[in-house]
Write a protein that holds these residues in place. Structure first.
Motif, mmCIF file in Angstrom:
data_model
loop_
_atom_site.group_PDB
_atom_site.id
_atom_site.type_symbol
_atom_site.label_atom_id
_atom_site.label_comp_id
_atom_site.label_asym_id
_atom_site.label_seq_id
_atom_site.Cartn_x
_atom_site.Cartn_y
_atom_site.Cartn_z
ATOM 1 N N VAL A 23 1.049 -1.118 -0.084
ATOM 2 C CA VAL A 23 0.094 0.202 -0.142
ATOM 3 C C VAL A 23 1.036 1.153 -0.083
ATOM 4 C CG1 VAL A 23 -1.984 -1.011 1.141
ATOM 5 C CG2 VAL A 23 -0.191 -0.041 2.629
ATOM 6 N N THR A 24 0.197 2.369 -0.572
ATOM 7 C CA THR A 24 0.777 3.504 -0.702
ATOM 8 C C THR A 24 -0.144 4.661 -0.401
ATOM 9 O OG1 THR A 24 2.614 4.887 -1.234
ATOM 10 C CG2 THR A 24 1.302 3.964 -2.892
ATOM 11 N N GLY A 25 0.196 5.966 -0.412
ATOM 12 C CA GLY A 25 -0.705 6.926 -0.155
ATOM 13 C C GLY A 25 -0.163 8.234 -0.787
ATOM 14 N N HIS A 26 -0.863 9.103 -1.106
ATOM 15 C CA HIS A 26 -0.434 10.586 -1.327
ATOM 16 C C HIS A 26 -0.975 11.609 -0.207
ATOM 17 C CE1 HIS A 26 -0.129 14.410 -3.367
ATOM 18 N NE2 HIS A 26 0.680 13.944 -4.502
ATOM 19 N N SER A 27 0.108 12.102 0.595
ATOM 20 C CA SER A 27 -0.111 12.876 1.566
ATOM 21 C C SER A 27 -1.280 12.297 2.766
ATOM 22 C CB SER A 27 -0.799 14.196 1.241
ATOM 23 O OG SER A 27 -0.944 15.249 2.342
ATOM 24 N N ILE A 28 -2.303 12.653 3.056
ATOM 25 C CA ILE A 28 -3.177 12.221 4.011
ATOM 26 C C ILE A 28 -3.470 10.653 3.703
ATOM 27 C CG2 ILE A 28 -5.382 12.770 2.931
ATOM 28 C CD1 ILE A 28 -6.177 13.677 6.026
ATOM 29 N N ALA A 89 6.168 20.793 -2.584
ATOM 30 C CA ALA A 89 5.082 20.069 -2.081
ATOM 31 C C ALA A 89 4.858 18.718 -2.190
ATOM 32 C CB ALA A 89 3.722 20.681 -1.965
ATOM 33 N N ALA A 90 4.974 18.226 -3.716
ATOM 34 C CA ALA A 90 4.846 16.987 -4.292
ATOM 35 C C ALA A 90 5.408 16.748 -5.694
ATOM 36 C CB ALA A 90 3.388 16.970 -4.631
ATOM 37 N N ILE A 91 5.985 15.649 -5.696
ATOM 38 C CA ILE A 91 6.769 15.230 -7.139
ATOM 39 C C ILE A 91 5.638 14.014 -7.712
ATOM 40 C CG2 ILE A 91 8.611 14.437 -8.461
ATOM 41 C CD1 ILE A 91 9.210 15.871 -4.935
ATOM 42 N N ASN A 92 4.770 14.629 -8.465
ATOM 43 C CA ASN A 92 3.731 13.475 -8.930
ATOM 44 C C ASN A 92 3.900 12.931 -10.179
ATOM 45 O OD1 ASN A 92 2.156 14.050 -6.663
ATOM 46 N ND2 ASN A 92 1.266 15.921 -7.879
ATOM 47 N N GLU A 95 7.700 15.342 -14.682
ATOM 48 C CA GLU A 95 7.481 16.834 -15.149
ATOM 49 C C GLU A 95 5.962 17.281 -14.401
ATOM 50 O OE1 GLU A 95 8.131 18.007 -18.944
ATOM 51 O OE2 GLU A 95 10.413 17.275 -19.139
ATOM 52 N N ALA A 96 5.852 16.925 -13.367
ATOM 53 C CA ALA A 96 4.508 17.042 -12.582
ATOM 54 C C ALA A 96 4.869 17.394 -11.092
ATOM 55 C CB ALA A 96 3.846 15.992 -12.779
ATOM 56 N N ILE A 97 5.135 18.676 -10.849
ATOM 57 C CA ILE A 97 5.726 19.324 -9.705
ATOM 58 C C ILE A 97 4.604 20.303 -9.123
ATOM 59 C CG2 ILE A 97 7.530 20.416 -8.336
ATOM 60 C CD1 ILE A 97 8.306 17.777 -9.615
ATOM 61 N N VAL A 98 4.377 20.135 -7.808
ATOM 62 C CA VAL A 98 3.524 21.144 -7.057
ATOM 63 C C VAL A 98 4.473 21.803 -5.908
ATOM 64 C CG1 VAL A 98 1.753 21.477 -5.407
ATOM 65 C CG2 VAL A 98 1.582 19.662 -7.193
ATOM 66 N N ARG A 177 6.956 14.772 10.240
ATOM 67 C CA ARG A 177 8.003 15.107 9.152
ATOM 68 C C ARG A 177 7.149 14.946 7.916
ATOM 69 N NH1 ARG A 177 11.852 12.161 7.485
ATOM 70 N NH2 ARG A 177 11.471 10.450 8.731
ATOM 71 N N HIS A 178 6.121 13.925 8.015
ATOM 72 C CA HIS A 178 5.102 13.734 6.982
ATOM 73 C C HIS A 178 4.104 14.848 6.294
ATOM 74 C CE1 HIS A 178 1.631 11.677 5.285
ATOM 75 N NE2 HIS A 178 2.419 11.034 4.518
ATOM 76 N N VAL A 179 4.098 15.867 7.375
ATOM 77 C CA VAL A 179 3.415 17.095 7.281
ATOM 78 C C VAL A 179 4.082 17.887 6.510
ATOM 79 C CG1 VAL A 179 2.191 19.062 8.290
ATOM 80 C CG2 VAL A 179 2.184 16.964 9.294
ATOM 81 N N ARG A 180 5.360 18.163 6.691
ATOM 82 C CA ARG A 180 6.258 19.336 6.015
ATOM 83 C C ARG A 180 6.981 18.796 4.983
ATOM 84 N NH1 ARG A 180 8.941 22.085 3.693
ATOM 85 N NH2 ARG A 180 10.292 23.613 4.413
ATOM 86 N N GLU A 181 7.489 17.611 4.683
ATOM 87 C CA GLU A 181 8.095 17.084 3.417
ATOM 88 C C GLU A 181 7.277 16.842 2.110
ATOM 89 O OE1 GLU A 181 11.065 14.160 4.417
ATOM 90 O OE2 GLU A 181 11.687 15.123 6.508
ATOM 91 N N PRO A 182 8.004 16.968 1.342
ATOM 92 C CA PRO A 182 7.119 16.694 -0.262
ATOM 93 C C PRO A 182 6.968 15.242 -0.274
ATOM 94 C CG PRO A 182 9.522 17.211 -0.495
ATOM 95 C CD PRO A 182 9.429 17.287 0.961
ATOM 96 N N VAL A 183 5.598 15.011 -1.024
ATOM 97 C CA VAL A 183 5.207 13.642 -1.234
ATOM 98 C C VAL A 183 6.003 13.108 -2.554
ATOM 99 C CG1 VAL A 183 3.030 12.315 -1.926
ATOM 100 C CG2 VAL A 183 2.802 14.597 -0.367
ATOM 101 N N ARG A 184 6.457 12.288 -2.469
ATOM 102 C CA ARG A 184 7.241 11.729 -3.618
ATOM 103 C C ARG A 184 6.255 10.525 -4.230
ATOM 104 N NH1 ARG A 184 12.120 13.704 -4.557
ATOM 105 N NH2 ARG A 184 12.900 15.015 -2.811
ATOM 106 N N TYR A 185 5.391 11.029 -4.653
ATOM 107 C CA TYR A 185 4.259 9.906 -5.483
ATOM 108 C C TYR A 185 4.874 9.196 -6.408
ATOM 109 C CZ TYR A 185 -0.079 8.139 -7.203
ATOM 110 O OH TYR A 185 -0.960 7.215 -7.600
ATOM 111 N N ASP A 186 5.645 9.847 -7.440
ATOM 112 C CA ASP A 186 5.949 9.148 -8.603
ATOM 113 C C ASP A 186 6.780 8.063 -8.062
ATOM 114 O OD1 ASP A 186 6.303 9.033 -11.580
ATOM 115 O OD2 ASP A 186 8.375 9.565 -11.070
#
Length: 259
Positions: A23-28, A89-92, A95-98, A177-186
């Protein structure tokens, strides 16, 4: 509400005999994933989610988030020296950065990337940015009181993109740290592909994450993205379609349990 939908979908899938390989998840969503993996009880996971939302909501408004069609390195160069007001905030995707931060800083980055595709996100706060730091100490006090357990299912971290070990995922500091660090979804999706996962089932209210993962799985033979719900589609139809697809792909329900 998002956490509740995700957890309810997981419970429904589990009642039908579906068992994830990982399992994995994006942010929350990673909190929902951790609960699904047995790291947190439902009560503790809900406590974490509620505290996270309450403390974020109490922060001053005025932040902004921007999705940009650029690489992580390109964006990082633009943010250098401004770490106190803006961050990734996120690397989705490749070439899809937030980016996320103060409205002025985000507007400045938006202007410098005028030749790229950009989109402002409809958010109340600048999540996963330096603007979250004032809530971290109080949030840490809440998380320190929760009971964590070794995962029963591999959890792929949204912070590192790799499988997280029991010691780390059970450390309250990880969730702070999960609140502050970027989401590395990709990176998380590519890590799952590297483990041999080929069927990805999205448990959420829309197919947003499936869309984000499309680039990562595009050239991988047999890789399929299966969202369980879709915006503006009847829930029962969308879910029945997802179950049918999973069945055809060999990852469907345990029919023997019903017949």
């Amino acid at each position: 509400a998002l956490f509740a939908v995700e957890v309810a979908l997981f419970a429904l899938m589990r009642s039908w005999g579906l068992r994830p390989e990982a399992v994995t998840g994006h942010s929350i969503g990673e909190i929902a994933a951790a609960h699904a993996a047995g790291v947190l009880s439902l009560a503790d996971a809900a406590t974490l989610v509620a505290a996270r939302g309450r403390l974020m909501g109490a922060l001053p408004t005025g932040g902004a988030m921007l999705a940009v069609a650029a690489t992580e390195d390109e964006v990082a160069d633009l943010l250098a020296g401004r770490e106190h007001e803006i961050g990734i905030a996120a690397i989705n995707g490749p070439e899809a950065i937030v980016v996320s931060g103060t409205s002025d800083a985000v507007s400045d980055v938006e202007g410098k990337l005028a030749d790229r595709r950009t989109k402002r996100l409809a958010v109340s706060h600048a999540f996963h940015s330096p603007l979250m730091e004032p809530m971290l100490a109080e949030f840490a006090e809440v998380v320190a009181k929760l009971d964590f357990h070794a995962p029963e299912i591999p959890v792929i971290s949204g912070m590192t993109g790799e499988q997280v070990d029991a010691k780390t995922v059970c450390d309250p500091d990880y969730w702070v740290r999960h609140v502050r660090e970027p989401v590395r979804y990709d990176a998380a999706i590519r890590s799952l592909l590297g483990r041999g996962v080929r069927v990805f089932t999205e448990l959420g209210p829309d197919a947003v994450l499936s869309g984000m993962a499309a680039d990562a799985v595009a050239d991988v033979a047999g890789a399929e993205l299966v969202p369980t719900l879709r915006r503006d589609h009847p829930e029962d139809d969308a879910l029945a379609t997802a179950i049918a697809r999973l069945h055809v792909l060999g990852s469907g329900p345990d029919w023997a349990a019903y017949f």
